[in-house]
Design a protein around this motif. Structure first.
Motif, PDB file in Angstrom:
ATOM      1  N   TRP A 173       2.030 -10.641   3.061  1.00 31.24           N
ATOM      2  CA  TRP A 173       2.952 -10.411   1.959  1.00 31.24           C
ATOM      3  C   TRP A 173       3.077  -8.923   1.656  1.00 31.24           C
ATOM      4  O   TRP A 173       4.175  -8.408   1.439  1.00 31.24           O
ATOM      5  N   VAL A 174       1.949  -8.201   1.679  1.00 32.92           N
ATOM      6  CA  VAL A 174       1.984  -6.761   1.436  1.00 32.92           C
ATOM      7  C   VAL A 174       2.772  -6.059   2.538  1.00 32.92           C
ATOM      8  O   VAL A 174       3.559  -5.134   2.265  1.00 32.92           O
ATOM      9  N   GLU A 175       2.604  -6.474   3.775  1.00 32.80           N
ATOM     10  CA  GLU A 175       3.372  -5.886   4.873  1.00 32.80           C
ATOM     11  C   GLU A 175       4.863  -6.161   4.699  1.00 32.80           C
ATOM     12  O   GLU A 175       5.699  -5.293   4.966  1.00 32.80           O
ATOM     13  N   GLU A 176       5.189  -7.369   4.254  1.00 38.59           N
ATOM     14  CA  GLU A 176       6.597  -7.700   4.009  1.00 38.59           C
ATOM     15  C   GLU A 176       7.172  -6.838   2.892  1.00 38.59           C
ATOM     16  O   GLU A 176       8.314  -6.356   2.969  1.00 38.59           O
ATOM     17  N   LEU A 177       6.392  -6.603   1.853  1.00 38.43           N
ATOM     18  CA  LEU A 177       6.846  -5.749   0.760  1.00 38.43           C
ATOM     19  C   LEU A 177       7.032  -4.308   1.229  1.00 38.43           C
ATOM     20  O   LEU A 177       7.979  -3.626   0.807  1.00 38.43           O
ATOM     21  N   LYS A 178       6.152  -3.844   2.111  1.00 38.34           N
ATOM     22  CA  LYS A 178       6.308  -2.496   2.678  1.00 38.34           C
ATOM     23  C   LYS A 178       7.641  -2.370   3.397  1.00 38.34           C
ATOM     24  O   LYS A 178       8.371  -1.387   3.221  1.00 38.34           O
ATOM     25  N   ARG A 179       7.967  -3.364   4.215  1.00 38.52           N
ATOM     26  CA  ARG A 179       9.243  -3.327   4.952  1.00 38.52           C
ATOM     27  C   ARG A 179      10.413  -3.359   3.982  1.00 38.52           C
ATOM     28  O   ARG A 179      11.412  -2.649   4.176  1.00 38.52           O
ATOM     29  N   ARG A 180      10.287  -4.164   2.945  1.00 39.23           N
ATOM     30  CA  ARG A 180      11.379  -4.268   1.978  1.00 39.23           C
ATOM     31  C   ARG A 180      11.579  -2.948   1.246  1.00 39.23           C
ATOM     32  O   ARG A 180      12.713  -2.526   0.998  1.00 39.23           O
ATOM     33  N   ASP A 183      13.342  -0.486   3.491  1.00 34.33           N
ATOM     34  CA  ASP A 183      14.755  -0.807   3.699  1.00 34.33           C
ATOM     35  C   ASP A 183      15.597  -0.665   2.435  1.00 34.33           C
ATOM     36  O   ASP A 183      16.823  -0.828   2.488  1.00 34.33           O
ATOM     37  N   THR A 184      14.966  -0.390   1.305  1.00 32.52           N
ATOM     38  CA  THR A 184      15.695  -0.260   0.034  1.00 32.52           C
ATOM     39  C   THR A 184      16.133   1.179  -0.161  1.00 32.52           C
ATOM     40  O   THR A 184      15.338   2.103   0.003  1.00 32.52           O
ATOM     41  N   ASP A 185      17.403   1.379  -0.516  1.00 33.28           N
ATOM     42  CA  ASP A 185      17.885   2.748  -0.689  1.00 33.28           C
ATOM     43  C   ASP A 185      17.197   3.418  -1.874  1.00 33.28           C
ATOM     44  O   ASP A 185      16.675   2.757  -2.775  1.00 33.28           O
ATOM     45  N   GLY A 187      18.019   4.956  -4.584  1.00 34.09           N
ATOM     46  CA  GLY A 187      18.387   4.682  -5.971  1.00 34.09           C
ATOM     47  C   GLY A 187      17.908   3.344  -6.487  1.00 34.09           C
ATOM     48  O   GLY A 187      17.759   3.163  -7.692  1.00 34.09           O
ATOM     49  N   SER A 188      17.675   2.394  -5.574  1.00 28.83           N
ATOM     50  CA  SER A 188      17.244   1.052  -5.984  1.00 28.83           C
ATOM     51  C   SER A 188      15.762   0.814  -5.755  1.00 28.83           C
ATOM     52  O   SER A 188      15.252  -0.251  -6.103  1.00 28.83           O
ATOM     53  N   ARG A 189      15.087   1.794  -5.185  1.00 23.30           N
ATOM     54  CA  ARG A 189      13.668   1.619  -4.871  1.00 23.30           C
ATOM     55  C   ARG A 189      12.838   1.699  -6.150  1.00 23.30           C
ATOM     56  O   ARG A 189      13.042   2.572  -6.990  1.00 23.30           O
ATOM     57  N   PRO A 190      11.896   0.781  -6.348  1.00 21.38           N
ATOM     58  CA  PRO A 190      11.110   0.779  -7.581  1.00 21.38           C
ATOM     59  C   PRO A 190      10.126   1.934  -7.647  1.00 21.38           C
ATOM     60  O   PRO A 190       9.569   2.350  -6.628  1.00 21.38           O
ATOM     61  N   ARG A 191       9.934   2.436  -8.851  1.00 23.38           N
ATOM     62  CA  ARG A 191       8.910   3.455  -9.061  1.00 23.38           C
ATOM     63  C   ARG A 191       7.542   2.828  -9.253  1.00 23.38           C
ATOM     64  O   ARG A 191       6.512   3.452  -8.997  1.00 23.38           O
ATOM     65  N   VAL A 192       7.531   1.579  -9.742  1.00 17.61           N
ATOM     66  CA  VAL A 192       6.268   0.907 -10.027  1.00 17.61           C
ATOM     67  C   VAL A 192       6.299  -0.519  -9.488  1.00 17.61           C
ATOM     68  O   VAL A 192       7.320  -1.216  -9.604  1.00 17.61           O
ATOM     69  N   LEU A 193       5.196  -0.930  -8.896  1.00 22.64           N
ATOM     70  CA  LEU A 193       4.991  -2.313  -8.472  1.00 22.64           C
ATOM     71  C   LEU A 193       3.909  -2.909  -9.364  1.00 22.64           C
ATOM     72  O   LEU A 193       2.788  -2.401  -9.419  1.00 22.64           O
ATOM     73  N   TRP A 194       4.247  -3.975 -10.060  1.00 24.88           N
ATOM     74  CA  TRP A 194       3.293  -4.639 -10.942  1.00 24.88           C
ATOM     75  C   TRP A 194       2.762  -5.904 -10.262  1.00 24.88           C
ATOM     76  O   TRP A 194       3.513  -6.843 -10.024  1.00 24.88           O
ATOM     77  N   PHE A 195       1.478  -5.930  -9.953  1.00 24.68           N
ATOM     78  CA  PHE A 195       0.821  -7.142  -9.470  1.00 24.68           C
ATOM     79  C   PHE A 195       0.128  -7.762 -10.672  1.00 24.68           C
ATOM     80  O   PHE A 195      -0.782  -7.162 -11.265  1.00 24.68           O
ATOM     81  N   VAL A 196       0.552  -8.967 -11.047  1.00 27.63           N
ATOM     82  CA  VAL A 196       0.053  -9.572 -12.285  1.00 27.63           C
ATOM     83  C   VAL A 196      -0.442 -10.988 -12.011  1.00 27.63           C
ATOM     84  O   VAL A 196       0.049 -11.677 -11.125  1.00 27.63           O
ATOM     85  N   GLY A 197      -1.424 -11.409 -12.798  1.00 29.87           N
ATOM     86  CA  GLY A 197      -1.936 -12.766 -12.666  1.00 29.87           C
ATOM     87  C   GLY A 197      -3.364 -12.781 -12.183  1.00 29.87           C
ATOM     88  O   GLY A 197      -4.222 -12.033 -12.657  1.00 29.87           O
ATOM     89  N   GLU A 198      -3.637 -13.635 -11.195  1.00 28.17           N
ATOM     90  CA  GLU A 198      -4.988 -13.763 -10.636  1.00 28.17           C
ATOM     91  C   GLU A 198      -5.156 -12.699  -9.554  1.00 28.17           C
ATOM     92  O   GLU A 198      -5.077 -12.968  -8.357  1.00 28.17           O
ATOM     93  N   GLU A 210       0.293   1.802  -2.290  1.00 27.12           N
ATOM     94  CA  GLU A 210       0.325   2.987  -3.152  1.00 27.12           C
ATOM     95  C   GLU A 210       1.065   4.168  -2.538  1.00 27.12           C
ATOM     96  O   GLU A 210       1.498   5.064  -3.264  1.00 27.12           O
ATOM     97  N   ALA A 211       1.228   4.178  -1.219  1.00 23.80           N
ATOM     98  CA  ALA A 211       1.993   5.257  -0.592  1.00 23.80           C
ATOM     99  C   ALA A 211       3.486   5.094  -0.845  1.00 23.80           C
ATOM    100  O   ALA A 211       4.252   6.063  -0.760  1.00 23.80           O
ATOM    101  N   GLN A 212       3.923   3.867  -1.156  1.00 28.23           N
ATOM    102  CA  GLN A 212       5.345   3.596  -1.376  1.00 28.23           C
ATOM    103  C   GLN A 212       5.754   3.692  -2.848  1.00 28.23           C
ATOM    104  O   GLN A 212       6.879   4.046  -3.165  1.00 28.23           O
ATOM    105  N   ALA A 213       4.836   3.340  -3.755  1.00 26.19           N
ATOM    106  CA  ALA A 213       5.158   3.344  -5.183  1.00 26.19           C
ATOM    107  C   ALA A 213       3.860   3.310  -5.975  1.00 26.19           C
ATOM    108  O   ALA A 213       2.799   3.004  -5.428  1.00 26.19           O
ATOM    109  N   ALA A 214       3.953   3.600  -7.265  1.00 20.04           N
ATOM    110  CA  ALA A 214       2.781   3.455  -8.127  1.00 20.04           C
ATOM    111  C   ALA A 214       2.463   1.971  -8.263  1.00 20.04           C
ATOM    112  O   ALA A 214       3.354   1.151  -8.510  1.00 20.04           O
ATOM    113  N   VAL A 215       1.209   1.613  -8.066  1.00 20.88           N
ATOM    114  CA  VAL A 215       0.787   0.212  -8.117  1.00 20.88           C
ATOM    115  C   VAL A 215       0.004  -0.032  -9.398  1.00 20.88           C
ATOM    116  O   VAL A 215      -0.982   0.648  -9.679  1.00 20.88           O
ATOM    117  N   GLN A 216       0.469  -0.994 -10.176  1.00 18.14           N
ATOM    118  CA  GLN A 216      -0.227  -1.419 -11.385  1.00 18.14           C
ATOM    119  C   GLN A 216      -0.795  -2.809 -11.144  1.00 18.14           C
ATOM    120  O   GLN A 216      -0.056  -3.730 -10.747  1.00 18.14           O
TER     121      GLN A 216
END
Length: 264
Positions: A173-180, A183-185, A187-198, A210-216
């Motif tokens: 899943w993390v590898e898939e998110l890296k690819r996504r 591939d995101t331009d 202007g639409s690329r997130p500054r923060v990724l929030w992993f929430v829950g368990e 963390e190399a792609q965005a700030a991870v919370q």
């Protein structure tokens, strides 16, 4: 005067038992007026009806006052999901009111992100109100797997779904998110990724982004109010599910069924 002010009073009851918490709430329109969240070690059948009765009693209302039901349909605990769905369908039939199913992961994403905004994340990330943020809810599914999905934060409104709920290997899943992200331009690329829950056993894997965005990373247990708000959105829009065809979203076979198929 808004639409809710000119409608007859609408009271909704919401519940979810797909996680370790039996989460329930009572709403008037889209406003949460009561909430109960009980740790049950996924043995929610013991107290689900008692807790719902207490929630109604504390608010001074009865089943006759309820005009709609919302229920978390998972994914999550196989047995747990069935408890809430069965209870909601039974009550909807008895009270003759509509029922609306909502994604447990959607509610987890909304609640976890809101929880993180209070500064309870493991890092402090300064954000502009317009900053793009992605929310990745996690429920541990054992053996390195997670029930998860992908959402975009949407201010005070419900997060916007970007990927369907499913069960995935966390590393894949993390590898898939890296690819996504790649591939995101810009202007639409997130500054923060929030992993929430368990998040506990999966936090280190999430840090690989963390190399792609700030991870919370925000440990968070589901709260009934967010299930209720999602359900109220559907019910106030006139949406509902057919009572007899509403089923849990298991996303995978139960272990006993999978073992039986392998034996065959």
């Amino acid at each position: 005067m808004n639409d809710e002010e000119v409608r007859p009073r609408q009271r909704f009851l919401a519940l979810d038992t797909a996680t370790a918490v039996m989460a329930a709430s009572l709403l008037e329109g889209s406003k949460v007026t009561g909430e109960v969240n009980v740790q049950g070690e996924r043995n929610h059948s013991v107290h689900v009806i008692t807790e719902l009765e207490r929630l109604l009693s504390d608010a001074g209302v009865s089943g006759r006052d309820i005009t709609g039901l919302a229920v978390g349909v998972g994914p999550g605990s196989y047995t747990g999901v069935r408890i809430a769905v069965t209870a909601a369908k039974t009550l909807a039939w008895a009270w003759k009111v509509p029922v609306a199913g909502v994604s447990t992961l959607h509610a987890l994403a909304w609640g976890g992100w809101a929880h993180g905004q209070t500064g309870l994340g493991d890092k402090s990330v300064p954000l502009q109100a317009s900053a793009v943020q992605w929310i990745i809810p996690l429920l541990d599914a054992r053996r390195g797997q997670v029930y998860t999905g992908l959402f975009a934060a949407n201010g005070e409104q419900a997060p916007v779904r970007m990927e369907q709920d499913g069960i995935r290997l966390m590393t894949s899943w993390v590898e898939e998110l890296k690819r996504r992200l790649t591939d995101t331009d810009e202007g639409s690329r997130p500054r923060v990724l929030w992993f929430v829950g368990e998040t506990g056993v999966h936090a280190q894997t999430a840090a690989g982004l963390e190399a792609q965005a700030a991870v919370q990373v925000v440990p968070y247990e589901l709260e009934g109010g967010w299930v209720g708000r999602l359900g109220a959105d559907r019910l106030l829009n006139g949406e509902q599910d057919e009572l007899h065809t509403l089923v849990p979203n298991y996303t995978q076979l139960a272990e006993a069924e999978a073992n039986l198929l392998r034996q065959r």
